[in-house]
Design a protein around this motif. Sequence first.
Motif, PDB file in Angstrom:
ATOM      1  N   ARG A   1     -27.553   8.407  19.320  1.00 26.09           N
ATOM      2  CA  ARG A   1     -27.398   7.804  18.002  1.00 26.09           C
ATOM      3  C   ARG A   1     -25.940   7.403  17.827  1.00 26.09           C
ATOM      4  O   ARG A   1     -25.048   7.948  18.482  1.00 26.09           O
TER       5      ARG A   1
ATOM      6  N   GLU B   1     -34.098  13.548   9.885  1.00 22.53           N
ATOM      7  CA  GLU B   1     -33.652  12.204   9.488  1.00 22.53           C
ATOM      8  C   GLU B   1     -34.582  11.604   8.434  1.00 22.53           C
ATOM      9  O   GLU B   1     -34.121  10.980   7.466  1.00 22.53           O
TER      10      GLU B   1
ATOM     11  N   ARG C   1     -28.184  12.617   7.826  1.00 24.71           N
ATOM     12  CA  ARG C   1     -27.536  11.734   8.800  1.00 24.71           C
ATOM     13  C   ARG C   1     -27.222  12.535  10.057  1.00 24.71           C
ATOM     14  O   ARG C   1     -26.782  13.687   9.978  1.00 24.71           O
ATOM     15  N   ILE C   2     -27.450  11.936  11.225  1.00 23.44           N
ATOM     16  CA  ILE C   2     -27.120  12.573  12.498  1.00 23.44           C
ATOM     17  C   ILE C   2     -26.178  11.647  13.248  1.00 23.44           C
ATOM     18  O   ILE C   2     -26.518  10.486  13.511  1.00 23.44           O
TER      19      ILE C   2
END
Length: 453
Positions: free
Chosen positions: A19, A197, A202-203
């Motif tokens: 990500r 998520e 948020r990642i």
Amino acid sequence: MSLWWEQVVADDPDAARARPPLDGDTTADVVVVGGGYSGLWTAYYLLEADPSLDVLVLDAEVVGFGASGRNGGWCSALFPVGPDALARRHGPDAAHAMRAALRDTVVEVGGVTAAEQIDCDFRFGGTVTLARTSPQVDRVAAHVAEAGRWGDEEHLLDADGVAAHVRASGVLAGSWTPDCASVQPARLVRGLAGVVEQRGARIAEGTTVRRISPRAVVTDRGTARCRWVVRATEAWTAQQAPTRRAVAPVYSLMIATEPLPADVWDRIGLDRGQTFADARHLVVYGQRTADDRLAFGGRGAPYHAGSRIEPAYDRVPHVHEHLRRALVDLFPAVAGFEVTHTWGGPLAVPRDWHPSVGFDPDTGIGWAGGYVGDGVAASNLAGRTLADLVTGADTPLTRLPWVGHRSPAWEPEPLRWAGITAARWAAAWSDRTERRTGRSSRAADALAPLLGG
């Protein structure tokens, strides 16, 4: 890569892509450092308690890169500190509460995976422990007796009783407990990340944390300011200067066979999702995977001075060969089949082998970890507990005996290396001696204090 990660990437090639990292300075209500089970379960239960929270999860690699994506796939009620020892340290009521909470946690993880439709091959099959020497029979019997004193269901089995679960060579006796499920660990952690998520967290992957401070986390990609910080870094805790001696990263390695044919499984068993181990000192563990492989692991890899963690340490050929020989010794029917995967990873060992979870309201910093390899379920309990601590809820979980526990620091090097290495060699020597003589060896017990066990 591990078997588990290879399967995840086969399911979804995008899983191999990180990500986006943190993009400059930001703010959040909660910053969770570490995208493994502990961090993701904490995020999950925080958002369940208060969906309006802004939760940011940071990971230096990708979620599940560490032990959460490399372990043996046991979601068990195991805890590194036995209930008798817990009672001596914290009192009998605390020991009963901890054991009950861990048993309930196995069910909780299964319930969440079903409710959130996380496809991770979760199967309630329990654990079979094999005893193949007279000293192992004595240890299994003692463990079953201890379990019974604290409300744990564990059954002492004769050789025929063990064979109803698994048919291994040289078995004299054993035990079975229902409080364990087998799981594909990388699918669990990746599925959990997706659910977190969807709930609004948020990642940010590929983001290295440089410093954890009250109300702020400094990374190589910017600073995240927040109300609360949760440190969920497990073995990587030893890579941060302030916590360098909090845990020792000790490697556990694994192998997996090619898929085995039905006639071999007819000779082995394990047809209900059972996990298995035996009562040797140098721990081994295994499971039958959903695609009919044997995944088998164990301790015994060398500790690396300075608590170093390097990719090269994930593969130690002589240890993986030792695991292959041990597997064939247990199950001669697999002798002609290929070992297709070899991998490993570090687990976090506190000086007293006592996992902990806690939260300092003055600094706003919480933590969880030190599971000594028993973290698949315990991390869920830690996440629920941290969510209560952070949000100020007073619950039975916040009064469990591991809350606020502080382990003593490891000795500086080279004493740390010497102690851990001596204990590892003592365990291996004791196993060889017991197999040869049929009598209990005291060497491992004598050196256990070097590891705090």
